[in-house]
Each structure stands twice: as C-alpha cells, then as structure tokens.
Scaffold this motif. Structure first.
Motif, short mmCIF file in Angstrom:
data_model
loop_
_atom_site.label_atom_id
_atom_site.label_comp_id
_atom_site.label_asym_id
_atom_site.label_seq_id
_atom_site.Cartn_x
_atom_site.Cartn_y
_atom_site.Cartn_z
N SER A 280 0.89 -1.16 0.00
CA SER A 280 0.00 0.00 0.00
C SER A 280 0.93 1.21 0.00
N LEU A 281 0.86 2.02 -1.03
CA LEU A 281 1.87 3.08 -1.18
C LEU A 281 1.21 4.39 -1.60
N THR A 282 1.48 5.44 -0.83
CA THR A 282 0.99 6.78 -1.18
C THR A 282 2.20 7.67 -1.40
N THR A 283 2.20 8.39 -2.50
CA THR A 283 3.35 9.22 -2.85
C THR A 283 2.87 10.56 -3.37
N THR A 284 3.69 11.58 -3.22
CA THR A 284 3.18 12.92 -3.50
C THR A 284 4.29 13.91 -3.85
N ILE A 285 3.89 14.96 -4.58
CA ILE A 285 4.69 16.17 -4.66
C ILE A 285 3.89 17.31 -4.03
N ASN A 286 2.88 16.95 -3.25
CA ASN A 286 1.94 17.82 -2.54
C ASN A 286 0.88 18.38 -3.47
N GLY A 287 1.02 19.62 -3.94
CA GLY A 287 0.00 20.17 -4.82
C GLY A 287 0.06 19.53 -6.19
#
Ligand code: DON
Length: 573
Positions: free
Chosen positions: A400-407
């Motif tokens: 289960s993986l959540t990844t981001t550059i925010n906006g």
C-alpha cells in the motif's frame, strides 16, 4: 514550439524493449500499448492485482507480476511509471510512504518523506512584517523539500527486490523516451498549469506547448528519460549525486531555491515501525509518523469501536454524527501534538491509550454536535494532489503506497535538463506556528520548520488482514481528507459490509476539526444532509474527496477498484 510535441505519432504502440526478458528465460516480448489503453474501473482477479491512478502504470505493475515479480517489485516499477505518465502527482521529485506486508506475515513501512533543506529555518516564509507568505511555500523553488522517492525505492529494492532493478525502471524509461498518449484529465491539468510552468521555470519544460493539450496527444519526456537512465545505471546515486544532483543544484541557483549538494547527498529514507492494531477482529497495518495518517486513523477507529455503527446504517444521521465527532477530536490532536518524531516528542502511546481514547469521547452526546472551539486547539493545513496505489501478488504479498509532490504538479518547477517536477512539500510545515495564516488556519510548534526535519503528512497507506490472511489494501490522496477517506472506506468494508466498488464510489464527507463544517461531495444524499443539518451541523459542498484505490479479497477472489473520481484503473491476473 516544443519539437517533441510536434512529432507525429509514428507507431500505434511500442514494444518495451526486452526489459522483462533479460535473464528471465525464453518469454514472449512484453508489449504495452501506450496509445490505445483503456481505463478499467472495476474487475475481479484470481491471483494478483494493481489499482493505481493511471492505466499505463497499472499495466506496468501487472506485467511485472506476470513475470513473477512480487508486489514489492511491482510497486517500485509503478512508482517510476507514475513519475512519467502521471506528472500531476507521480514523481521522483517528491516523497511518500510504503506499507508492506509479506507472505511470511511480516509488516514493514518505509518513510521516504521529503526533508527541509539545511538552509531552511522556522521563519523562512515570513515577510518583514512577520506575515506568512504562502505563495513561497506553495510555488516555486523555495517550496521544495529534499526529494525522497528515489532513496525510498532503493531502500525498498534492497530489502524486498527479487527482479533485476534495471527491469523495474525500464518501462518508465520507455514511456518517457518514446512517449504515450495523455488522458483528457491530464490534458486539462497541463493546460490549467501552463502559466505557472512558464512563470516558475527558466527553461521551458516538456509540459508546455503552444497549442492547448488534448486527450491522446503524445507526451515525450527526453530529459526525464535520461534522469531515469542515470538512476538505472547508478541507483540512488544517479539522482542524489553526479549529473542529476548538479542539475538540481543549478536549478536552485537559477530560481532562488536552497536545496544544496549536501542536502541531496545526505538524504536517507527510513524504515519505521508500522502501526498495527485490532479493529473488531481485523488487523489494520498502517503508516506511523512522520505521517499522522496511521495514528489519527487508529485514534478514530478506537474511538468508534464501542459503538454499534453497523446497526446505525451507512450514512444514517447517527453514523454521520458519530464519525464527525470522532474526526473532530482526532484532528484536534493531530494539530496539537504531531510532527516529525526525529525532532519532536510526540506522545504516541498516550494518544492511543485506551483510557485516553475513552476520555476523548466522554463529552460525546449522541445526535448532538460539539463545537470545535471546545475541543483542544490547533489546525491542519494540506494542499491537494498526491497518488496512491495498492498491489497484491499471487503469494499474498501486499503493498500500500501513497506518494506525493503535494499540490498538483508540485512547486511547478521542473529541474532544467533533468525533466522532473519538484515537490512543494514545504507547505506541509506550519509556516507560522500558532498564528492563523491567510486562510484562517493555525499552525503548530510540533510541525514548525527546521533543517533536515520532515513535514507532517496525512498520507495513510493501509493494509487489512482478517483471520491472519490478506483482506484489503486501501489508500488515497486528498490532503487533509486522506485520513477520513481511508476511515470511511474501512468502515464501509468492515462495518457496512460493502463491496469494494461501493466502498470507494459512495459519496464521502469530511470533518477536520476546523473549520467547523462537514465537507461533502456534490452527490451526497440531500435528504441525509437535511436530517443531519437539523441536528445543528453545517455542511459545505466541495470538490471530490480522495481517489481511493482498493483491493479486497473475499472468498479467494480479488475485487479491484479504481476510483471514479479520476483516471484510476485496475489490472491483474
Ligand atoms: O503529505 C500530505 O499529507 C500531503 N502532502 C498530501 C497532499 C495530497 O494528498 C494532495 N492530494 N490530493
């Protein structure tokens, strides 16, 4: 203007050049049709499945699984593929959290959250009058934290990888180098962001072209392909050192940013202890600090446990009242207490202590709203664009993986010559602790800026087991709504006995303590809204809440769902 984008599409599909056949024995060449692909919202699979924000990324994951890769191998390939096909949030210039449960029954989490650069300081977004200037924490070079994704994938690979790393990253390289057809959603996103891409970049990135983007246009990212090749050759050093690091530091100098060579060289991803707790016989495995996601989720699930919410019924006024009151209390705690555990002492044990949880609900009166100002002070502040994926393989490994550059599209800064977007994660810190920002939000000391500190997150990648066996993989983007989206999805599955399809697609609501309103999606049932309004709650309609990717195993079959709210798509076998 951009020659690449004027190129006519020569072939209708390309062959991913041998990336899966090296060393794998005599197998058929593996193809991905990067121009004629379908978004699959819902399917069932017997062995293995992927749900991600983009059909091409899900397909990359499926191919890795088909070749005998594990869920962890597939996750690495999907993270890199999303960095190419979903520039809105997929990334190598951001960070994330990975929750893994292995077929041997072990749980692990990897924290590859961005860090504040060495030259960052607590008041860096305050102007001469001491007012917080959030345009700087949200856009442009100063908004970027030191990226963690490449280090995170290397840590994951060293710990879990079974296939050749070169093969896991090759699909991303091919998609970047040879191009792919963009979706309508991506075309709209790129068009919306064009002005910012021009404003915040000294070199025109591949995302900008003269004519508006439309669905099925080809996006070729040559610089990004070259960066990915350096990572393929040299691992994380191909990003944090050498040519890529040089390009990042040069970009910072051109744009007034502060990420240095030492910041890059010094970045390390961390293995952290997972949060594991029981909810009425289900084992919930989720992410701990520096994401607040797991801890807040655990608080909410623990607070709700004593109540017969299934009997109240899905989105009955009793259920909504209870869930909102639980959310209000947990989000107040988040604001007050939570930050990077390497920098601040977070009273984790106290926050989940049974007596404390019970005491939190002592002033809960069924069917009565409490007031946020009466509940402990503080506030959350999140922007929105992130991505989540869920993977199960044939042996029962789960990621289960959540990844981001925010906006959306992060800081809008594309590293010149390296082709990837930098995050604007610095905005997840409190720019001015204790003082309302221009949106009326408060920050906290626990989450103030300090060099090398990780900004508090809400990302909540989660895995559920039942009777010791894999049951569900859940997660979502959505800023502050991430935790409540996962919370609702879990209750939909575990209490209201919904299919994965319904659990994802039913309308959602959200309360985050302050402002004291219940946010709802447009398709929220109007009669339910009226019923709950008569209790004294205030509602506010907002855009979609979350994009939840769920895999659910019931009776040996995997039900895979990609959220209707985006281009999310499933694949499997
Ligand atoms: O880490 C966090 O909690 C935020 N940076 C997440 C942002 C997000 O989910 C945006 N997505 N829609």
């Amino acid at each position: 203007m951009n020659l690449q984008n004027k190129m006519k599409r020569i072939t209708l599909f390309f062959i991913i050049s041998g990336f899966l056949i090296w060393g794998c024995g005599p197998q058929q060449p593996v193809t991905i049709d990067a121009y004629n692909y379908q978004i699959v919202k819902h399917d069932t699979f017997q062995q293995a499945a992927v749900s991600s924000a983009h059909p091409l990324a899900s397909e990359v994951g499926r191919l890795i699984l088909e070749q005998g890769g594990t869920a962890m191998d597939a996750a690495i390939a999907v993270q890199y593929a999303l960095a190419v096909v979903y520039p809105n949030a997929g990334n190598i210039g951001g960070g994330g959290f990975m929750v893994v449960h292995t077929k041997e029954g072990q749980s692990y989490t990897i924290d590859y959250r961005e860090k504040a650069p060495g030259l960052a300081h607590r008041d860096m977004y305050l102007d001469s009058l001491g007012n917080a200037d959030l345009t700087q924490s949200q856009n442009g070079h100063l908004a970027a934290g030191v990226p963690g994704s490449v280090a995170g994938m290397e840590l994951a690979y060293n710990k879990f990888g079974t296939m050749d790393f070169k093969k896991l990253i090759q699909p991303a390289i091919d998609l970047a180098e040879k191009g792919f057809a963009i979706t309508e959603g991506e075309a709209n996103g790129l068009n919306r962001t064009k002005d910012d891409f021009v404003r915040y970049n000294t070199q025109i990135p591949a995302f900008v072209k003269d004519q508006p983007w439309k669905a099925n246009d080809t996006l070729i990212q040559t610089d990004l392909a070259n960066t990915l090749k350096r990572i393929q050759q040299n691992g994380a050093k191909g990003f944090y050192e050498g040519e890529t690091a040089r390009l990042i530091v040069e970009e910072m100098k051109r744009g007034g940013g502060i990420i240095s060579e030492q910041d890059l060289k010094g970045y390390v991803a961390q293995e952290r202890a997972p949060i594991v707790f029981d909810y009425k016989g289900y084992e919930i495995i989720t992410m701990g600090l520096p994401s607040s996601g797991g801890l807040v989720l655990q608080q909410m699930m623990e607070m709700i446990k004593p109540y017969p919410i299934a009997q109240y019924g899905f989105q009955s006024k009793e259920a909504i009242n209870l869930m909102v009151e639980v959310e209000r209390r947990a989000y107040a705690d988040r604001t007050e207490y939570m930050g990077d555990p390497d920098f601040v002492d977070v009273p984790v044990a106290e926050l989940i202590d049974t007596n404390y949880i019970r005491s939190r609900m002592l002033d809960f009166v069924p069917l009565q709203p409490s007031k946020s100002e009466d509940i402990k002070a503080g506030l959350v502040k999140e922007k929105e664009e992130t991505t989540h994926f869920s993977i199960i393989d044939k042996d029962g490994n789960m990621v289960s993986l959540t990844t981001t550059i925010n906006g959306a599209y992060g800081s809008r800064v594309v590293v010149g010559g390296a082709g990837f977007i930098l995050n604007n994660e610095m905005d997840d810190f409190s720019a001015k602790p204790g003082v309302p920002n221009k949106f009326g939000l408060l920050g906290t000391e626990a989450n103030s800026i300090a060099p090398g500190k990780r900004m508090l997150s809400a990302m909540s990648p989660t895995i559920v087991k039942k009777d010791g066996k894999p049951y569900a993989v859940v997660g979502t983007p959505g800023g502050s709504t991430i935790i409540t989206s996962v919370f609702q999805t879990l209750l939909n599955l575990l209490e209201f006995d919904m299919s994965a399809f319904d659990a994802v697609n039913k309308p959602k609501f959200h309360h985050q303590w302050k402002p004291d309103v219940i946010y709802i999606e447009k398709n929220f049932d109007p009669q339910t809204r009226k019923d709950v309004e008569t209790l004294g709650y205030i509602f506010e309609e907002r855009r979609n809440i979350g994009r939840t990717e769920v895999l659910l195993i019931r009776n040996g079959v995997i039900e895979a769902v990609g959220d209707w709210r985006g281009d999310d798509s499933v694949a499997g076998m």
